[in-house]
Every structure is written in structure tokens, then in C-alpha cells.
Design an enzyme around this catalytic site. Structure first.
Site, PDB file in Angstrom:
ATOM      1  N   PRO A 140       0.843  -1.208   0.000  1.00 37.76           N
ATOM      2  CA  PRO A 140       0.000   0.000   0.000  1.00 37.76           C
ATOM      3  C   PRO A 140       0.877   1.256   0.000  1.00 37.76           C
ATOM      4  CG  PRO A 140      -0.583  -1.476   1.820  1.00 37.76           C
ATOM      5  CD  PRO A 140       0.671  -2.002   1.215  1.00 37.76           C
ATOM      6  N   GLU A 141       0.671   2.098  -0.978  1.00 33.58           N
ATOM      7  CA  GLU A 141       1.399   3.360  -1.064  1.00 33.58           C
ATOM      8  C   GLU A 141       0.459   4.489  -0.634  1.00 33.58           C
ATOM      9  OE1 GLU A 141       4.491   3.828  -1.650  1.00 33.58           O
ATOM     10  OE2 GLU A 141       5.182   1.937  -2.498  1.00 33.58           O
TER      11      GLU A 141
END
Ligand code: ZN
Length: 270
Positions: free
Chosen positions: A2-3
Site C-alpha cells: 500500500p502506497e
């Protein structure tokens, strides 16, 4: 992993379901995350009302009048709403159960995520050294130029340093440098003002576009097994090593830089 755009999408996805809701209890099935979930966390949260959901870098802060529950999704974490009586699966480590019968469920197969506590009026030590948010006015050409001045470090590594600016992960660094025409290995201190201005514009544009695309997945944060998927993005260079540059047809070069896959066009990026 997850960015920032996925974390911001998660924030927007869960916000309407938990703000204003009172916590019934915190159920911790597996406290051994990247850091142990504090034992007192259940006591801190019990009976509290979630006043807001805030994002700082890749941390999500669920604010109460006494402090904040601070989530990080690590490598493989996700947060979504379920009915509190929905049986947990093997990797469903924590439920924040609300009085309304719903629960915010943390799933994290690799357990590099975390759930910590930030007392009211204090800033958690993990947040103290974070640079500005990339989409805020505080991240501008003056800020980036000051961070680059005199530095020999590669520009890609510099923009991925969260003390300089938060949330520019590997994919976005690759894409922004391509869009700005800057070679990822160029020494940070040897980039003209005009090109730094362009890089700031491209970082903001690419992150904003990714968040915009994430908006289409907001409905996935609630319901049965509606775990949010990560959204597909149109990428010009990342994951395209050896393929043709979208601008000039030259084969893209792939190298390792700071142990991260780095793809660039040897013709378009200087
Ligand atoms: Zn090219």
C-alpha cells in the site's frame, strides 16, 4: 505494498463509517505486528468516540478526545468495515468494534503493519521526522531545492526519503522522474531550478491521479468479503524494463538503485 494513494483511499473509504461512532471494544487476536500492539490500547479506546480520521504519510490516525489509534498497513495490510459478528479469517488480526455493530477489521498476512497509540497533544516518534505532505503547499520547489542543495545522492533516492517528502514510493518516483525527464541517478545537487520545479509538478500530478483512480474503489471498503483491491494505474516506466519508451520508442533501461527496481529511458531522461 500500500502506497500513499491506497492509504488515502482507505482513509476516505472508512471515514464515513467510523467518524462519530463510539468504540465498544478492541479485539486483538495477534498482537505481534511490526511492533507489538500496546496492551493498554483496548482500555484507551473503549467507549471513546472517533472524532476524525487523518492521514500523515502512510499512517492513519483515528482521533479521539484522549489520543489517536495509529494504523500502518505495512507491506500487505488492509482495513475495511465488516459486521462485527462476521467470523475472522486467519490473517484478520485486529477488530475495532463499534457500538453500532460494525467493526473496522485489520487484515495483514505478512504482519509488517502496526497499530500504536499517540497520546493527545503529543506527536508519536514515528511521525516527528516526517517531511511535508506531497500534495500540500509546503512541498514546493523551494523546499525540494533546499533539500537537494549540495547533495550527491541520486535524485530518486532523495525524493523517496520520507524526511524530505512523505509518500513518494518507488512506483511514483520512477514515474515522476520519467515525466520530468530527469535521470534517476542524477546527483540531487546538480539539477536546475526549472527541472526541480517540473519534478514537483509531476510528483503532485501523479499522486493526485492515483488517488483519483482510487476513488472508484471506495464502495469496496464495506460489506461481506469486500476487501479493497489495489487499483490499476497507467504506468509509463515502472515494470516496463526492456519495453519501448512511450515517447521515443527507445528500450527502457532497468537497474537497481538503493535495492529498488528503477526503470528509465536513456534517451528522454538526463
Ligand atoms: Zn524515451
Amino acid at each position: 505494498m500500500p502506497e500513499l494513494p491506497e492509504v488515502e483511499t482507505t482513509r476516505r473509504g472508512i471515514e464515513p463509517h467510523i467518524v462519530g461512532q463510539q468504540v465498544d471494544q478492541l479485539i486483538v487476536r495477534q498482537p505481534k505486528l511490526r511492533w507489538p500492539v500496546p496492551e493498554q490500547l483496548s482500555d484507551y479506546l473503549k467507549g471513546k468516540v472517533i472524532e476524525s480520521v487523518q492521514r500523515r504519510g502512510k499512517y492513519l490516525l483515528l482521533n479521539t478526545d484522549q489520543g489517536a489509534a495509529m494504523y500502518h498497513l505495512g507491506m500487505s495490510g488492509s482495513l475495511y468495515m465488516v459486521s462485527a459478528d462476521q467470523p475472522p479469517a486467519y490473517h484478520d488480526h485486529v477488530d475495532l468494534v463499534l457500538k453500532n455493530g460494525m467493526a473496522l477489521r485489520l487484515t495483514d498476512p505478512r504482519r509488517f503493519g502496526s497499530l500504536l497509540w499517540q497520546a493527545r497533544g503529543e506527536q508519536h516518534e514515528l511521525l516527528v521526522k516526517l517531511g511535508p505532505e506531497p500534495l500540500s503547499d509546503a512541498f514546493d520547489a523551494d523546499h525540494l531545492q533546499a533539500a537537494c542543495a549540495g547533495r550527491k545522492v541520486a535524485i530518486k533516492q532523495l525524493v523517496m526519503n520520507s524526511a524530505v517528502v512523505v509518500g513518494v514510493g518507488n512506483i511514483y518516483a520512477n514515474e515522476a522522474l520519467f515525466a520530468a525527464g530527469i535521470h534517476p541517478k542524477r546527483a540531487a545537487g546538480r539539477i536546475s531550478r526549472q527541472r526541480i520545479e517540473q519534478l514537483v509538478v509531476e510528483i503532485k500530478r501523479i499522486l493526485a491521479a492515483a488517488i483519483e483512480q482510487g476513488g472508484t474503489t471506495l464502495k469496496d471498503f464495506i460489506g461481506g468479503d469486500g476487501k479493497p483491491g489495489y487499483f490499476k494505474q497507467e504506468l509509463s516506466v515502472y515494470g516496463r524494463g526492456g519495453e519501448a519508451c512511450v515517447r521515443c520508442d527507445t528500450p527502457l533501461t532497468e537497474i537497481r538503485l538503493g535495492q529498488r527496481s528503477t526503470v528509465f529511458c536513456p534517451n528522454c531522461q538526463r
